[in-house]
Design an enzyme around this catalytic site. Structure first.
Site, PDB file in Angstrom:
ATOM      1  N   CYS A 136       0.806  -1.228   0.000  1.00 57.43           N
ATOM      2  CA  CYS A 136       0.000   0.000   0.000  1.00 57.43           C
ATOM      3  C   CYS A 136       0.837   1.276   0.000  1.00 57.43           C
ATOM      4  CB  CYS A 136      -0.918   0.020   1.219  1.00 57.43           C
ATOM      5  SG  CYS A 136      -1.988  -1.412   1.391  1.00 57.43           S
ATOM      6  N   HIS A 197      -2.480   6.831   4.143  1.00 63.61           N
ATOM      7  CA  HIS A 197      -1.435   5.835   4.421  1.00 63.61           C
ATOM      8  C   HIS A 197      -0.031   6.290   4.032  1.00 63.61           C
ATOM      9  CE1 HIS A 197      -0.869   1.187   4.944  1.00 63.61           C
ATOM     10  NE2 HIS A 197      -0.359   1.902   5.943  1.00 63.61           N
TER      11      HIS A 197
END
Length: 646
Positions: A136, A197
């Site tokens: 990610c 993130h």
């Protein structure tokens, strides 16, 4: 042939006609004029080979010239809206851990993804769209900057390749340039809705150095970290595997040592102050207690929803979460119908913890995972509806992808599969097998991008940066290497081959594999320098560790590298050897030279995912209440309740 001239033109039915004349009365320059219709490589190739040959003479040239001019005019007016919108809108949609085999437009027959499939039917489908990383954090860094994550320090040297805590000090460096930052400077309204993130703070809990608003977004609504099992009660913990792997043995040794020391002291064989044993026992108990407190409070400290710089819900509630994200996106578009905008809609789906609203729960054929995919598809439909409502379709480029492949090892505590499907491709998230990096890539823009086209050339999620920036009329930064390439020449048929002759696949900060697509060949070679050790052996993932890692005893190095031809073996089942590929060493030599050149282009940068940057720091912890270890607030529900009823 002396005096011959060739014209490729586009007829009204979009077929290519080849006009050739041997007349010496034709103008001598240019000797060849090419007008290409945007289409897939294979379709264009087929049309060119099936083109009709028409012979002309001097007497017919004038008629032919008029026809050509009319066709040029038809083509120009047909594609006028390609350039009529000087500042197009951009909606960039990214799913989380979605497998390429989860969508109908990529062959799935059981999941209902009609709205996402509509993007494919009305636009371009990339069949070899590659994430710059199979994890990610680095993948998203590459997407936003158009650069390999190793260039920005967003690639780890340890096994932990993503941010796990909101109170970590690492993140996307402020000197990195995102497409949002450039578009904001051009006057675009920019928003990120969903998952970030990429870090939050650096030195204090309110410096927000890594926050989305510090990277070009005007508006942020979402999570600064990610959705984890620990964020949803009853879903278990992602840290259990780590505790088992790294802490169980030390805890057992500590326990055995304490008991042994106590026994030796009791029988008189150990002559140390009894208080020392008590202190040792106390310290061990405190450390174990801190571990339990960490696991208990993780949800409160890390799983929160923010609007801009303010926490509005801590801990996060999953109730109707996809619907809330969708409503925020719809409202943002509605606020910007008369001004150019960039919307990065970054779904939490389908990363675990999985969730679905009551309208979708239990409705799919694939359990909660399928429910989540179908609710996300519903959300995409709502975005398309609002574009239709405000007549923004022709002015808006819509892009859909996933940050990496499906997490094949993801299984719930009850044994239900919570990971997606990567189709025929091997491996999944955290690996550079095709299942981990070959992701959906859909691009929809009526009137500009031809509908129903499939492009099988290698493309990357890093390509979105230069594509968006150039379409907005902004020059690319010249003070840094941009690894992505503008997709528009490929989309509009101006070039037939991808500009990515080589793509470099990193496992964290370690160069794992290289893809080579020679300009004079249909082959796509892929060489692996090391591969993860699947566990159990013969499976399709690292099930015992929950995710595959990048070095040490967890990988196998290959000398010579494993070599595949993806054009013949997309499932990476049969590695080539000199006996089966006579150019084996020649191919590897070319790839090694490309690696050498690529390595020379890298510079030393601060590692944003070092242990010092990813560990939890109490002084960086955000909390919306005065009780530090029991952070709680729900302004989100209060806002909903305070809204006037119809």
């Amino acid at each position: 042939m002396s005096g011959s001239h060739t014209l490729y033109v586009v007829t009204q039915d979009s077929s290519l006609q080849l006009l050739t004349s041997h007349c010496h009365c034709l103008p001598k320059s240019p000797s060849q004029v090419l007008v290409q219709h945007p289409s897939s490589y294979l379709a264009r190739k087929k049309r060119m080979h099936s083109g009709k040959r028409m012979m002309g003479n001097c007497n017919s040239w004038r008629k032919m010239r008029i026809l050509v001019l009319l066709l040029f005019y038809h083509y120009a007016t047909k594609n006028a809206k390609s350039y009529r919108t000087s500042n197009p809108n951009f909606i960039l949609i990214m799913a989380d851990d979605l497998g390429i085999g989860d969508l109908g437009c990529y062959g799935n027959k059981t999941l209902r993804t009609h709205n996402i499939d509509k993007l494919a039917k009305g636009g371009v489908t990339f069949t070899q769209h590659i994430a710059a990383s199979p994890l990610c954090t680095p993948s998203r860094a590459a997407f936003l900057t158009g650069r390999y994550p190793v260039r920005s320090g967003m690639a780890a040297l340890s096994n932990i390749g993503v941010f796990l805590f909101s109170a970590s000090s690492g993140g996307l460096p402020t000197e990195e340039i995102t497409f949002a930052k450039l578009l904001k400077q051009k006057g675009y309204s920019t928003a990120l809705i969903g998952k970030w993130h990429l870090g939050l703070n650096c030195n204090s809990r309110d410096d927000f150095c890594h926050h989305p608003l510090n990277h070009g977004f005007d508006y942020f609504y979402g999570l600064t970290v990610t959705s984890l099992r620990d964020c949803k009660p009853g879903e278990g913990s992602v840290f259990v595997a780590g505790v088992r792997a790294y802490l169980v043995t030390p805890l057992q040794l500590i326990g055995i040592t304490l008991i042994s020391l106590e026994v030796l002291y009791y029988i008189g064989l150990l002559r140390i102050p009894h208080g020392a044993l008590r202190y040792f026992f106390l310290i061990s108990t405190v450390l174990f207690g801190l571990l339990l407190i960490f696991l208990y409070t993780f949800r409160y400290l890390n799983c929160f929803l923010m609007r801009n710089h303010q926490i509005i819900q801590q801990p996060l509630s999953y109730k109707n979460l996809t619907q809330r994200l969708t409503e925020e996106a719809v409202q943002f578009i509605g606020r910007n119908t008369d001004a150019p905008f960039l919307l990065f809609l970054s779904y939490l789906q389908v990363h675990t913890a999985l969730y679905a609203s009551k309208d979708f729960k239990g409705k799919s054929k694939h359990g909660l995972y399928g429910d989540a995919v179908e609710e996300m598809d519903w959300s995409v439909g709502k975005i398309l509806d609002v574009l239709e409502k405000w007549n923004l379709n022709d002015k808006t480029l819509v892009y859909f992808t996933s940050d990496q492949g499906a997490h094949v090892e993801e299984v719930s505590s009850t044994g239900e599969v919570h990971g997606g499907y990567n189709g025929i491709y091997k491996g999944g998230k955290a690996t550079n097998w095709e299942g981990g990096i070959r992701v959906p890539g859909l691009l929809h823009w009526p009137g500009v991008v031809q509908a129903g086209v499939h492009i099988d050339e290698p493309t990357s999620n890093m390509d979105i940066f230069p594509t968006v920036v150039k379409l907005a009329g902004i020059p690319l930064p010249k003070d840094r290497i941009i690894d992505g390439h503008d997709l528009m020449p490929l989309l509009q048929g101006k070039i037939l081959r991808s500009k990515h002759e080589f793509l470099f696949h990193y496992c964290n900060a370690y160069l794992n594999a290289v893809r080579w697509h020679p300009g004079n060949s249909e082959s796509i070679w892929k060489a692996f320098f090391f591969t993860p050790n699947f566990d159990p052996e013969g499976s399709n993932g690292c099930y015992n560790s929950h995710v595959c890692y990048c070095f040490g005893r967890l990988v196998t190095h290959h000398n010579p590298p494993l070599l595949f031809d993806l054009s013949r073996d997309p499932g990476e089942k049969n590695p080539l050897i000199p006996e089966t590929e006579h150019r084996f060493y020649e191919i590897l030599d070319v790839i090694q030279q490309a690696v050498n050149n690529h390595t020379k282009s890298l510079h030393i940068v601060a590692n944003q995912l070092s242990w010092g940057n990813i560990l939890w720091k109490p002084w960086l912890q955000l909390c919306c209440s005065s009780v530090f270890l029991s952070c709680y607030c729900d302004h989100e529900s209060e806002e909903k309740l305070s809204l006037p009823t119809a």
